[in-house]
Design an enzyme around this catalytic site. Structure first.
Site, mmCIF file in Angstrom:
data_model
loop_
_atom_site.group_PDB
_atom_site.id
_atom_site.type_symbol
_atom_site.label_atom_id
_atom_site.label_comp_id
_atom_site.label_asym_id
_atom_site.label_seq_id
_atom_site.Cartn_x
_atom_site.Cartn_y
_atom_site.Cartn_z
ATOM 1 N N ASN A 51 7.518 0.503 -1.382
ATOM 2 C CA ASN A 51 7.594 -0.126 -2.701
ATOM 3 C C ASN A 51 8.124 -1.557 -2.639
ATOM 4 O O ASN A 51 7.744 -2.395 -3.458
ATOM 5 C CB ASN A 51 8.508 0.702 -3.604
ATOM 6 C CG ASN A 51 7.893 1.080 -4.942
ATOM 7 O OD1 ASN A 51 8.586 1.329 -5.908
ATOM 8 N ND2 ASN A 51 6.577 1.125 -5.010
ATOM 9 N N ASN A 111 11.433 0.423 -10.509
ATOM 10 C CA ASN A 111 10.026 0.363 -10.890
ATOM 11 C C ASN A 111 9.553 1.745 -11.329
ATOM 12 O O ASN A 111 9.750 2.718 -10.609
ATOM 13 C CB ASN A 111 9.200 -0.140 -9.702
ATOM 14 C CG ASN A 111 7.704 -0.018 -9.909
ATOM 15 O OD1 ASN A 111 7.016 0.609 -9.120
ATOM 16 N ND2 ASN A 111 7.192 -0.617 -10.958
ATOM 17 N N SER A 180 -8.653 -6.897 -4.616
ATOM 18 C CA SER A 180 -8.716 -7.346 -3.222
ATOM 19 C C SER A 180 -7.477 -6.929 -2.437
ATOM 20 O O SER A 180 -7.483 -6.937 -1.200
ATOM 21 C CB SER A 180 -8.881 -8.868 -3.155
ATOM 22 O OG SER A 180 -7.698 -9.538 -3.574
ATOM 23 N N ARG A 190 -0.528 4.858 2.684
ATOM 24 C CA ARG A 190 -0.135 5.748 1.588
ATOM 25 C C ARG A 190 -0.666 7.159 1.824
ATOM 26 O O ARG A 190 0.028 8.147 1.549
ATOM 27 C CB ARG A 190 -0.650 5.179 0.266
ATOM 28 C CG ARG A 190 -0.040 5.781 -0.979
ATOM 29 C CD ARG A 190 1.447 5.476 -1.093
ATOM 30 N NE ARG A 190 2.005 6.014 -2.323
ATOM 31 C CZ ARG A 190 2.345 5.270 -3.380
ATOM 32 N NH1 ARG A 190 2.215 3.956 -3.331
ATOM 33 N NH2 ARG A 190 2.850 5.836 -4.450
ATOM 34 N N HIS A 265 0.781 -2.283 -12.439
ATOM 35 C CA HIS A 265 2.027 -1.511 -12.551
ATOM 36 C C HIS A 265 3.032 -1.822 -11.441
ATOM 37 O O HIS A 265 4.093 -1.220 -11.400
ATOM 38 C CB HIS A 265 1.679 -0.017 -12.536
ATOM 39 C CG HIS A 265 2.808 0.890 -12.899
ATOM 40 N ND1 HIS A 265 3.580 0.722 -14.033
ATOM 41 C CD2 HIS A 265 3.315 1.993 -12.273
ATOM 42 C CE1 HIS A 265 4.494 1.674 -14.093
ATOM 43 N NE2 HIS A 265 4.360 2.451 -13.043
#
EC number: 3.7.1.8
Length: 286
Positions: A51, A111, A180, A190, A265
């Site tokens: 993150n 976040n 992109s 991930r 986000h």
């Protein structure tokens, strides 16, 4: 800029706090000075380093001790099923981490789910928080303009329930404004994180049944927050609606709001240079 790696900053600590007994929390730590704890979001495969790796170096260079914490049930921290709303339980884990590391006060950067954690911490432990920085935090109830849950949250739960590389790609396409930036390296990293801890995915869904998103709403208590607060939002956020930023601005006594255009986000990642500059300036001068 300070050259840091995940492995060179990786640490573990056992915490003991309500709901946690000798519970392993993983975190990354670098730098010296006032402590800044950065709290990640709630997507499958999320963790402190993934993150915030675009932020930790500049904050260390600016003279801060930076801690990137893996929340309970994420990445390398221990698995857990939560019976209460996740923001509150995560806030207890932050306190447990601070107690274990003898940190009296810390600035919090949060976040999404990490923002909900930071809000709950500010409410439950007001004497332990310095300044509060929020990026598209969860836990603020209904929206005036957007149907809830939003598109991104629906994809997030789909990825938890039926993890696949294609669903991950779909979620990241909604997550980020600039397509992109969705590289094979990002996707593969991930996806590997998701596959490493299948128990975390199962436990997240069980926890969501016990304490659904509707229980996270702390809007009625926002007026209790006394910490100086810097709110950032992506104009194009498809996970948490922009009008939630106005809820925070209206209700927190000492708050300011910055909206990034062409941003989804993940403001601290998509607009890392500007985010770092704005937040460091806020920490130094607000």
């Amino acid at each position: 800029m300070t050259a840091l790696t995940e492995s060179s900053t990786s640490k573990f600590v056992k915490i003991n706090e309500k709901g946690f007994s000798d519970f392993n929390i993983h975190y990354n730590e670098a730098g010296n000075g006032e402590t800044v704890i950065m709290l990640h979001g709630g997507g499958p495969g999320a963790g402190g380093w993934s993150n915030y790796y675009r932020n930790v170096g500049p904050f260390v260079d600016a003279g801060y001790r930076v801690i990137l914490k893996d929340s309970p049930g994420f990445n390398k921290s221990d698995a857990v099923v939560m019976d209460e709303q996740r923001g509150l339980v995560n806030a207890r884990a932050v306190k447990g981490l601070m107690d274990a590391l003898d940190i009296d006060r810390a600035h919090l950067v949060g976040n999404s789910m990490g923002g909900a954690t930071a809000l709950n911490f500010a409410l439950e432990y007001p004497d332990r928080i310095g300044k509060l920085i929020l990026m598209g935090p969860g836990g603020l109830g209904p929206s005036m303009f957007a149907p809830m849950p939003m598109e991104g949250i629906k994809l997030l739960f789909k990825l938890y329930a039926e993890p696949s590389y294609e669903t991950l790609k779909q979620m990241l396409q909604v997550f980020l404004y600039d397509q992109s930036l969705i590289t094979e390296e990002l996707l593969q990293g991930r996806w590997e994180a998701i596959q490493r801890q299948p128990e975390h995915l199962k436990n997240f869904l069980i926890s969501a049944q016990k304490a659904p998103l509707s229980t996270w709403d702390v809007t009625a208590r926002l007026g209790e927050i006394k910490a100086k607060t810097f709110i950032t939002w992506g104009r194009d956020d498809r996970f948490v609606p922009l009008d939630h930023g106005l809820k925070l601005l209206w209700n927190i006594d000492d708050a300011r709001l910055h909206v990034f255009s062409k941003c989804g986000h993940w403001a601290q990642w998509e607009h890392a240079d500007e985010f770092n500059r704005l937040v460091i300036d806020f920490l130094r001068h607000a």
